[in-house]
Design a protein around this motif. Structure first.
Motif, PDB file in Angstrom:
ATOM      1  N   UNK A  16       0.845  -1.191   0.000  1.00  9.76           N
ATOM      2  CA  UNK A  16       0.000   0.000   0.000  1.00  9.76           C
ATOM      3  C   UNK A  16       0.885   1.247   0.000  1.00  9.76           C
ATOM      4  N   UNK A  17       0.599   2.171  -0.911  1.00  5.37           N
ATOM      5  CA  UNK A  17       1.376   3.407  -1.014  1.00  5.37           C
ATOM      6  C   UNK A  17       1.091   4.305   0.197  1.00  5.37           C
ATOM      7  N   UNK A  18       2.154   4.830   0.801  1.00 11.26           N
ATOM      8  CA  UNK A  18       2.011   5.821   1.878  1.00 11.26           C
ATOM      9  C   UNK A  18       1.565   5.268   3.213  1.00 11.26           C
ATOM     10  N   UNK A  19       1.663   3.948   3.394  1.00 12.16           N
ATOM     11  CA  UNK A  19       1.168   3.348   4.637  1.00 12.16           C
ATOM     12  C   UNK A  19       1.988   3.784   5.847  1.00 12.16           C
ATOM     13  N   UNK A  26      -2.018   8.713  11.734  1.00 10.04           N
ATOM     14  CA  UNK A  26      -3.345   8.216  12.112  1.00 10.04           C
ATOM     15  C   UNK A  26      -3.318   6.692  12.065  1.00 10.04           C
ATOM     16  N   UNK A  27      -2.858   6.080  13.162  1.00 12.51           N
ATOM     17  CA  UNK A  27      -2.670   4.624  13.164  1.00 12.51           C
ATOM     18  C   UNK A  27      -3.988   3.869  13.007  1.00 12.51           C
ATOM     19  N   UNK A  28      -5.064   4.402  13.576  1.00  8.76           N
ATOM     20  CA  UNK A  28      -6.355   3.724  13.451  1.00  8.76           C
ATOM     21  C   UNK A  28      -6.791   3.659  11.991  1.00  8.76           C
ATOM     22  N   UNK A  29      -6.636   4.759  11.288  1.00  7.96           N
ATOM     23  CA  UNK A  29      -6.993   4.808   9.875  1.00  7.96           C
ATOM     24  C   UNK A  29      -6.132   3.843   9.069  1.00  7.96           C
TER      25      UNK A  29
END
Length: 676
Positions: A16-19, A26-29
């Motif tokens: 995933x890009x930008x993970x 925003x760890x939850x997101x």
């Protein structure tokens, strides 16, 4: 201890890009995104026969027993991610040996897939050359060659391809240049002057020389190739004629190279959207190499990708390149590709070929497209096809009054109408000459124009030496012009130069083995040569050639199959809507027999021939078949007065004319048309 196994598998790695950045902000997101990604990918991997191996943060590792299934799965993942995932995914796929142990995989295959994923475009799929080789026979997947990438912790460069189409991104030119065009300096093998290092150096250099010799020999063995129909992956169905026109144009341009045999367009059309492999296609067309091409869309730009593939001993891509070019410069692209192909397979260009390939044109794209439609329609040689072709050519010159090929096409319209007795020579000749003169004025280096010039010189002016010279010039400009070779075969046959005629016809068949038109031309020669049984076998394969009806009638008659001949003549008359003449034929056959039926039918058709020019091509053969010498000679004289283009065919010393060779009136007619 778990058993280790070594297997050939397709490894797919996604990320995933930008993970990482998202986890910091925003760890939850980010964790919800991983969950959504898992819910999206896992079912698709299983649906495509893959095995979900493990999840590494935002990355997914999966394996497949089929490279095709892996790529189709990757495409499905990207398509669904675009709709359902709030982030872009990169995917890399490699086919190679891996070690499996306890449901996990290890080895270079995994590392290469991971490294390919790391350089892929957001939303893109990069594959290694091994995957590309495995899937290349599948028309539903299109890829573009990017170059050889130097991947981290991979000792050798990896030939890399991007999957495109299906909404996938096309790699930018800047990225391709930065990633794939850099040259890695080789390490020196002469750091030590010891005996062993020198020996190793000699062995390496010797091996390279041997490999180079083998490689060069393979390239030099390419004596023939076919250009497959262009694939339209733009998502725009209106570009289909552009793809068709480019296919036509590139074949013509490569055909000018001269020292390589190029299969004509008609014979390659059946391979549009084929699932056959390159090797299978090459075997069927009897060629050494294949050119593939695809139309691609990048934003508002139409790109064109070309691949040159050597078919033997194994499929091997020789060259690949993608071009960005404005529509009005498409014609100039053909010469650039032709020169590149010549260079890649070591063809030595003649000075004339070099000059032709240096020519540049500025062509209105719409005028060019209309011209291509006209050429395709004219090749059908049916009344409707000819009529449609005329409208296309006229619209083409209306848009671009300086486009020479369209004027050549219009001259061909009137030549075809006259040859097929659809119109009288008195009407056709002035139009033919007008358009031909204009075509020559605009471009005297067009092989097509010289082909029509030869038709005028031969079948209208009866100047056979000039006709031969025009065809020599035509084939000098394009040695792979199969229709021109087939026509030349007829011209040589008319001059009773049979050995040369069959040589030209055989060469036409080699470059266009599946063309109904070429087979139709061949059929004419078979009948004139008295090979009726062979013609009747060929007739079963013909696709409505305009001149086939009378040839089959002659074949049935000469082989004493009178009932079949009469039945066939009935069909000809019915197609012409002449019910009254049909009754004459039936009555004469019933009361007077076969010869009477042919004679009475010929008399009836002769009476309407002035008003309906269509029947003039049938009257003379009917009289000749019944040996009605007086009326046969009368019709030959009438054909001469009208300068009928079919008259020279009766100069052929064959079964129909053998009895006339000492006839003074026949000799005089043939002398008038310079064939005695």
């Amino acid at each position: 201890m778990t058993e280790q196994k070594r297997q050939l598998q397709a490894i797919m790695f996604t990320d995933i890009i930008g993970f990482t950045k998202m986890m910091g902000s925003d760890s939850k997101k980010a964790l919800n995104l991983v969950s959504d990604n898992r819910a999206l990918q896992k079912p698709l991997i299983e649906q495509h026969g893959g095995k979900w191996l493990k999840e590494m943060g935002d990355g997914v590792l999966a394996s497949f027993t089929s490279a095709y299934d892996a790529v189709k799965c990757a495409i499905a993942i990207q398509q669904n991610a675009n709709k359902d995932l709030k982030s872009k995914i990169r995917i890399g796929i490699h086919l190679g040996d891996v070690t499996t142990e306890g449901g996990d995989v290890f080895g270079d295959g995994v590392n290469i897939a991971s490294r390919l994923e790391s350089i892929a475009d957001p939303g893109g799929i990069y594959i290694s050359d091994s995957v590309h080789t495995s899937i290349r026979g599948n028309s539903d997947i299109i890829s573009i060659y990017l170059g050889e990438a130097q991947l981290k912790n991979v000792s050798e460069g990896i030939r890399t391809h991007a999957i495109i189409g299906e909404g996938l991104p096309l790699p930018s030119k800047t990225k391709v240049k930065n990633l794939f065009n850099s040259v890695t300096k080789p390490r020196s093998i002469f750091k030590s002057v010891s005996f062993y290092s020198i020996l190793i150096s000699v062995l390496i250099i010797g091996s390279l020389l041997l490999w180079n010799r083998f490689f060069k020999n393979n390239i030099n063995d390419i004596q023939s190739l076919a250009v497959l129909p262009f694939s339209n992956h733009t998502g725009d169905s209106t570009q289909a004629y552009l793809a068709s026109g480019m296919h036509f144009g590139l074949i013509g341009e490569i055909g000018q190279l001269g020292s390589i045999q190029v299969i004509s367009r008609t014979s390659t059309l059946s391979y549009a959207k084929t699932e056959k492999t390159i090797k299978e296609i090459a075997s069927e067309l009897n060629v050494d190499a294949i050119v593939e091409a695809s139309l691609l869309r990048a934003d508002d730009q139409i790109n064109i990708q070309f691949n040159l593939v050597n078919a033997y001993p194994e499929e091997r891509q020789i060259w690949s390149k993608t071009y960005e070019i404005a529509n009005e410069n498409i014609v100039n692209l053909y010469s650039e590709v032709a020169k590149t192909v010549a260079n890649e397979i070591n063809i030595k260009l003649t000075p004339q070929a070099k000059d032709l390939l240096k020519k540049t044109y500025s062509v209105n794209p719409e005028a060019y497209e209309l011209y291509i439609k006209g050429r395709i329609s004219l090749a059908l040689l049916t009344p409707k096809g000819i009529q449609d072709a005329e409208q296309y050519f006229l619209k083409s010159i209306e848009i671009d009054p300086l486009f020479a090929p369209a004027y050549g096409g219009l001259s061909g319209i009137w030549i075809a109408r006259k040859q097929l007795t659809l119109i009288s020579p008195e009407i056709a000749d002035p139009k033919m000459e007008e358009y031909l003169a204009k075509a020559f004025e605009l471009d005297s280096t067009d092989a097509e124009v010289w082909r029509w010039q030869a038709a005028k010189l031969g079948n209208t002016d009866f100047e056979w030496e000039a006709c031969n010279n025009a065809l020599d010039k035509c084939l000098e400009l394009n040695p792979n012009f199969s229709e021109a070779r087939a026509f030349y075969a007829h011209i040589l046959m008319i001059q009773n130069r049979w050995d040369e005629a069959w040589e030209q016809m055989n060469r036409a068949t080699e470059t266009d083995p599946l063309s109904p038109l070429i087979h139709g031309f061949r059929g004419v020669m078979l009948v004139h040569h008295g090979k009726y049984e062979e013609y009747m076998s060929l007739y079963e394969t013909l696709d409505n050639p305009a001149f086939a009806n009378i040839l089959l009638l002659i074949s049935f008659t000469q082989t004493k199959q009178h009932d079949k001949a009469i039945a066939h003549l009935k069909r000809i008359i019915q197609l012409g809507g002449q019910d009254d003449i049909l009754k004459i034929l039936e009555k004469a056959y019933e009361s007077g027999g076969f010869n009477t039926a042919l004679n009475d039918t010929a008399d009836a058709l002769a009476k309407i021939s002035d008003a309906t020019h269509l029947w003039t091509g049938i009257v003379l053969p009917l009289y000749l078949l019944t040996d009605n010498r007086e009326k046969s000679l009368y019709w030959m004289e009438k054909m001469y007065i009208r300068r009928d283009p079919n008259l020279p065919y009766y100069a052929v010393i064959g079964p129909l004319t053998k009895a006339y060779q000492e006839e003074p009136r026949y000799i005089e007619i043939m002398e008038r048309i310079n064939l005695r």
